[in-house]
Design an enzyme around this catalytic site. Structure first.
Site, mmCIF file in Angstrom:
data_model
loop_
_atom_site.group_PDB
_atom_site.id
_atom_site.type_symbol
_atom_site.label_atom_id
_atom_site.label_comp_id
_atom_site.label_asym_id
_atom_site.label_seq_id
_atom_site.Cartn_x
_atom_site.Cartn_y
_atom_site.Cartn_z
ATOM 1 N N CYS B 33 0.844 -1.198 0.000
ATOM 2 C CA CYS B 33 0.000 0.000 0.000
ATOM 3 C C CYS B 33 0.875 1.242 0.000
ATOM 4 C CB CYS B 33 -0.868 0.049 1.256
ATOM 5 S SG CYS B 33 -1.819 -1.419 1.556
ATOM 6 N N ASP B 438 -23.372 1.319 31.019
ATOM 7 C CA ASP B 438 -24.422 2.218 30.582
ATOM 8 C C ASP B 438 -25.186 1.437 29.517
ATOM 9 O OD1 ASP B 438 -25.813 4.601 29.842
ATOM 10 O OD2 ASP B 438 -24.467 4.739 28.138
ATOM 11 N N ASP B 622 -20.703 5.722 27.360
ATOM 12 C CA ASP B 622 -20.324 6.537 26.208
ATOM 13 C C ASP B 622 -20.872 7.955 26.263
ATOM 14 O OD1 ASP B 622 -23.006 5.846 25.810
ATOM 15 O OD2 ASP B 622 -22.797 6.136 23.655
#
Lengths: 55, 728
Positions: B33, B438, B622
């Protein structure tokens, strides 16, 4: 043993040159991309762009 | 989409008529690459340099000023198959990079000095047992001093300054015994050399500095790499904002270029990239990333919006503000400051070890001196022996024991998608016995998804998806995404706040609010079962369907919860969302303890309550509302989709759709902590063996040097065991 007068400064100077070489290579960003440098060494031919560094 | 972004914020003038641009490139994985990109871009005339950094997946470009539009490079890279985004190094990253480079420079100086001194020490060691003249030995000692004293003065500065600041704060850290050891070793060596005696410890001192610097550099490099990766992730999000450059003209600019006071346009379906206040317009907004609440709220002139909010129905004009007047943000900042102060009181393992270590070592040295004096040795010999004790116990292995394990473990975590924000995160994550999740955005995916796809015929889904392509409403967008269609229906009108409608095969076709499509009954039926869902209705002629759109659980959430339970870790859900939604999630995951509608203050209160009971908590969240809790918990993790503030305070950030990185983080950290403890014990064993020799006065510089490097190498090798793959 008089040879020490000549050899010791030479040894110290060589060490100092090595250190300067390291500092130069650090400054020119040669440790910024160790993964890339490893591959560049075995790349077939150098990309044309190699006349300027990014830093 | 990319082409109309204003790049001027990212361009840097190098001064010699060249312009510099840094791009974060997604998908650079190998040397192929790298060569492909560099060759392709460098072949463009007027491009001065194109250089890929493979470690950080970045591309640095320089070209003649004014020769092209920078967007050309992005589209050219897209043709090659790489997504590229402009990025800017943030201050934190620049600072970490500078520190890493500074440490490497000092390490280089110390290592070169050590190598040169060894060249002088080996002849002295071998000469002492053969026929070296005392004059020659002194000469070699003076040469060693010439090399070591300046090198040590330069390269040991990080230890000296850290020790000084610890002493000023009336504390002790690991750098205090290190600094004392280094200074005493150097001072004794100089005095011994002046007195023409046999033993000088210049080599041991500089070697010690080099080994310790290696440990510091490893630690720093880990942080630098994490920062670079986090910077790329931020760039790949390519947050843009539509800014009013004049009262009537708008321009798409990178979010980083928005200054307080700028006016920003927010359209339906967009995610807000700035904090600010609405000055014009009304809209439903989805604030689930901010409050955890999945039901949309209403925004009107005067209301505060936060970065991460999704605009649902209307268009808003928002004035960006640095210190938002929003009470939520103010309150969260205040809670956050408080929680962060508490966290800074955590003592790292190395610090705890050094608190025990320093007094013991210094007392041993003192007793040695007193003992030899009492035994009748001369004052000079007693002091030299005491200093030999200090030199041999100098915490070389201790300085390497923890950074080496941290580096190896953070590499392993990197591989499983976890990025560490804090160096001591591994220690703290390893100690946890309870996890608080959460719900919104953490146990669930942040993107909306259609929940009742199985109940609706496949061709209807396709048709509804094609109709939904004409709407920018996020709920409709979820239907379109799930249908996997690309061709929108022709001649569709949007009714703001209601839905889209038109004609298909001669019959009217509608998608939108249930009332808009006359499907109120269907919607109510679904809402009874799943109160959390947003309903989007679809009608084609007389046939009516309702899609239940909601946030989906992460695919492996249940497995991870079970996995944590198997490790003896209790799991709890504490969410800001409403009770039915949280109850449903908890039931699906088999979590027995859950709390709903919890405010940020109550989240912290819950964490404090558990901490008082002696629980070590890992908070995973988050939202902006989780940020104080993340800071207050013993350890914390955030998904990469979290708000900026949460990501910044979390100890670790994990990438990807899966929750497995949380489990991996706990497993790897526990293993790493075990290795750190082992390493500390190895250091203790080494001292137990070496100290009696030193007390007996038998330590020669050769023994000191060998013992020091031997213990360092053993500790390093043990650290490498953290790399062994853990079955996750």
């Amino acid at each position: 043993m008089e040879v020490l007068v000549f050899l010791v400064p030479l040894a110290l100077a060589l060490g100092f040159v090595g250190l300067l070489g390291f500092l130069w290579s650090l400054k020119s960003g040669q440790y910024d991309d160790l993964d890339g440098a490893a591959w560049r060494a075995i790349a077939d031919d150098q990309p044309v762009s190699d006349h300027g560094r990014s830093k | 989409m990319q082409a109309d972004i204003d790049f001027s914020h990212y361009l840097k003038d190098t001064g010699s008529g060249l312009v510099h641009l840094d791009l974060a490139v997604e998908g650079i994985s190998c040397a192929g690459c790298m060569a492909k990109i560099e060759r392709n871009l460098a072949s463009i005339p007027d491009v001065a340099s194109a250089r890929v950094n493979l470690t950080d997946s970045r591309l640095a470009l320089e070209w003649k000023a004014g020769a092209f539009d920078p967007a050309m490079f992005v589209s050219r890279l897209a043709d090659l198959g790489y997504k590229a985004y402009p990025f800017e190094r943030d201050n934190a990253e620049t600072l970490e990079a500078q520190r890493a480079q500074g440490l490497l420079r000092r390490l280089g100086v110390a290592a070169f000095a050590a190598m040169n001194v060894m060249m002088l020490s080996v002849p002295v060691w071998s000469g002492n047992v053969s026929d070296m003249l005392p004059e020659q030995r002194d000469f070699f000692h003076w040469l060693s001093a010439l090399i070591v004293l300046p090198a040590a003065a330069y390269s040991a500065q990080p230890f000296f300054s850290s020790a000084l600041s610890a002493l000023r704060a009336r504390g002790v850290n690991m750098d205090v015994p290190i600094s004392i050891g280094i200074v005493l070793a150097l001072a004794t060596s100089v005095i011994e050399t002046v007195n023409h005696t046999e033993h000088a410890y210049f080599d041991a001192a500089i070697m010690l500095i080099a080994f310790l610097l290696a440990g510091r550099f490893l630690d720093q490099n880990m942080r630098r790499r994490t920062r670079a990766f986090a910077g790329n992730l931020a760039a790949l999000k390519a947050e843009t904002a539509t800014k009013f450059v004049s009262p009537t003209e708008i321009k798409t600019v990178p979010a980083a270029a928005i200054r307080p006071g700028d006016i920003v346009l927010l359209r339906p379906g967009e995610r807000c990239a700035v904090d600010g206040n609405v000055i014009e317009g009304r809209s439903e907004i989805d604030q689930s990333l901010i409050t955890g609440e999945t039901l949309p709220a209403m925004a009107a002139p005067g209301s505060a919006v936060f970065a991460g909010t999704v605009i649902r129905s209307g268009t808003l004009r928002v004035r960006a503000s640095a210190a938002s007047g929003g009470t939520l943000l103010d309150e969260i900042s205040r809670l956050l400051d408080h929680a962060l102060q508490a966290r800074s009181r955590y003592l790292r393992l190395a610090e705890r070890a050094s608190r025990l270590y320093a007094p013991v070592v210094h007392a041993t040295a003192l007793l040695t001196m007193i003992g030899w004096l009492a035994y009748g040795a001369s004052f000079h010999d007693s002091i030299v022996t005491a200093i030999a004790v200090l030199i041999i116990t100098c915490p070389c292995a201790l300085g390497l024991a923890i950074p080496a394990v941290q580096t190896v473990a953070s590499g392993a975590l990197f591989g499983s998608g976890v990025l560490l924000n804090a160096g001591d995160a591994i220690e703290r994550i390893a100690e946890i016995d309870r996890v608080i999740f959460d719900k919104t955005g953490t146990l669930t995916l942040p993107e909306l998804d259609v929940a009742n796809l199985a109940e609706i015929p496949h061709d209807v889904v396709k048709l509804a998806g094609r109709l939904a392509l004409s709407s920018r409403h996020p709920v409709a967008a979820a239907v379109a995404r799930r249908a996997g269609v690309a061709s929108p229906l022709p001649d569709i009108q949007e009714e703001p706040g209601q839905g889209v409608h038109g004609f298909h095969e001669g019959r009217p076709i509608r998608l939108g609010r249930p009332s808009f499509c006359g499907a109120g009954d269907l919607a109510n039926g679904i809402l009874c079962r799943d109160p959390e869902a947003s309903i989007v209705a679809f009608s084609h002629g007389e046939s009516k369907y309702a899609f239940a759109v909601r946030q989906r659980l992460r695919p492996d959430a249940a497995e991870v919860v079970a996995g944590l339970a198997r490790m003896g870790i209790a799991v709890e859900i504490v969410s800001g969302d409403r009770e039915p939604a949280v109850r449903l999630t908890a039931e699906v995951l088999g979590v027995h303890e859950w709390r709903a509608e919890v405010s940020p203050v109550d989240k912290i209160a819950r964490i404090d309550e558990l901490a008082r009971q002696g629980c070590k908590l890992l908070m995973v969240g988050d939202g902006l509302n989780d940020a104080p809790a993340l800071a207050a918990a013993h350890a914390s993790m955030s998904p990469v989709t979290a708000t900026h503030m949460s990501q910044a305070v979390a100890d670790a950030v994990f990438v990807g759709e899966r929750l497995a990185p949380v489990l991996a983080a706990v497993k790897v950290s526990r293993k790493a902590l075990r290795l750190m403890r082992q390493n500390l014990w190895l250091a203790v064993v080494y001292n137990v063996l070496a100290v009696p020799i030193a007390i007996a006065g038998l330590v020669t510089p050769l023994i000191a040097a060998a013992a020091m490097s031997g213990s360092s190498v053993i500790v390093m090798l043990n650290a490498l065991r953290a790399r062994a793959r853990e079955a996750i």
